[in-house]
Design an enzyme around this catalytic site. Structure first.
Site, mmCIF file in Angstrom:
data_model
loop_
_atom_site.group_PDB
_atom_site.id
_atom_site.type_symbol
_atom_site.label_atom_id
_atom_site.label_comp_id
_atom_site.label_asym_id
_atom_site.label_seq_id
_atom_site.Cartn_x
_atom_site.Cartn_y
_atom_site.Cartn_z
ATOM 1 N N GLU A 81 40.519 64.980 36.732
ATOM 2 C CA GLU A 81 39.812 65.563 35.601
ATOM 3 C C GLU A 81 38.302 65.508 35.828
ATOM 4 O OE1 GLU A 81 41.348 67.231 33.487
ATOM 5 O OE2 GLU A 81 43.013 66.216 32.498
ATOM 6 N N ASP A 99 50.965 65.488 42.168
ATOM 7 C CA ASP A 99 50.891 64.666 40.953
ATOM 8 C C ASP A 99 52.225 64.622 40.212
ATOM 9 O OD1 ASP A 99 50.823 67.330 40.230
ATOM 10 O OD2 ASP A 99 48.846 67.259 39.313
ATOM 11 N N HIS A 131 39.988 71.250 36.885
ATOM 12 C CA HIS A 131 40.623 70.098 37.538
ATOM 13 C C HIS A 131 41.544 70.545 38.665
ATOM 14 C CE1 HIS A 131 44.117 70.108 34.416
ATOM 15 N NE2 HIS A 131 44.633 70.465 35.573
ATOM 16 N N ASN A 169 39.733 73.507 32.995
ATOM 17 C CA ASN A 169 38.452 72.813 33.070
ATOM 18 C C ASN A 169 38.033 72.534 34.520
ATOM 19 O OD1 ASN A 169 40.262 70.854 33.767
ATOM 20 N ND2 ASN A 169 39.861 69.500 32.038
#
Ligand code: GLP
Length: 250
Positions: A144, A68, A139, A137
């Site tokens: 996400e 990313d 990810h 979280n």
């Protein structure tokens, strides 16, 4: 199948992850590595640079694709993933720079960039080993919670992610709101996946990943669908599952 390797601490986990990458490069010198950023893999990268400098490991034929990149940070910005990868890893190896790839967060046509990146990966062939970290979280890359998107895509980052990445920026308002990330499908297409997880703050995300239901709400749980998925974690990160799984240290 999911395998869990319990390391004592961060340094130990870093050496184990470095071993995975080194073994891949030794077994297949012209392999394709999928690489990750974040603070977690830094120790493994350092260890690999050391082994390269000692003459043990050549990356001359290796190709890399990063997961990313933030939108809107030029490669020379030290908070961009381009900068991170070159500064911490790629510039210290004998790898051919044209064989190293990251999504272009400065692409003029942002909508066309994911397709270009997927095209490059498609041309190169299947990723042999994909290295991953995990977000608080759950990810992976910048996938996400909530939605499964298979291909590389542009993503609006969640507040949790912006908040936790704000430590690298002066103010949380400075953290980019958008990023480009490989999709879940792109990640799952790799032949082998190694996820490194360390520190107490990741314990809950790791517990959900290992024991929770497989759901898009915790993207890392989808990795359990892969046939060759290894988690390398330290004792702190495994603290919430230790009782349930009784893992022996490696
Ligand atoms: C970012 C990256 C992820 C990384 C995560 C955790 O969101 N896009 O690839 O896994 O941060 O980072 P850290 O290793 O610093 O905890």
């Amino acid at each position: 199948m999911m395998k869990i390797m319990k390391a004592q601490d961060y340094e130990h986990a870093s050496r184990v992850v470095a071993n995975f990458l080194a073994a891949q490069v030794l077994l297949k010198p012209d392999c394709i590595l999928g690489l990750a950023t974040g603070s977690t893999p830094l120790g493994a990268y350092q260890e690999l640079v050391k082994r390269h400098k000692e003459g043990e490991l050549s990356f001359a034929q290796v190709t890399t694709f990063n997961l990313d990149e933030y939108f809107g940070l030029p490669p020379e910005d030290e908070r961009s993933y381009h900068y991170y990868m070159h500064y911490h890893f790629l510039d210290h190896l004998d790898i051919r720079q044209e064989q190293t790839h990251l999504p272009n967060g400065m692409a003029e046509n942002l909508e066309a960039e994911p397709k270009r990146y997927d095209g490059l990966m498609h041309q190169a062939g299947q990723i042999d080993l994909q290295l991953l970290g995990i977000g608080l979280n759950g990810h992976i890359g910048f996938n996400e919670p909530g939605e499964i998107i298979n291909d590389t895509h542009v993503v609006d980052l969640t507040e949790t992610t912006i908040e936790s990445n704000s430590r690298f920026f002066q103010r949380s308002e400075d953290v980019p709101r958008k990023a480009i990330t490989m999709g879940i499908g792109t990640i799952l297409r790799a032949k082998k996946i190694v996820m490194m997880v360390t520190g107490e703050n990741k314990a809950k995300a790791l517990k959900n990943t290992i024991l929770g239901p497989i759901t898009a709400d915790v993207p890392a749980t989808l990795l359990r669908l892969h046939s060759d998925f290894t988690i390398v974690a330290d004792a702190e990160a495994l603290s919430l599952v230790q009782d349930r799984l009784d893992l022996a240290e490696i």
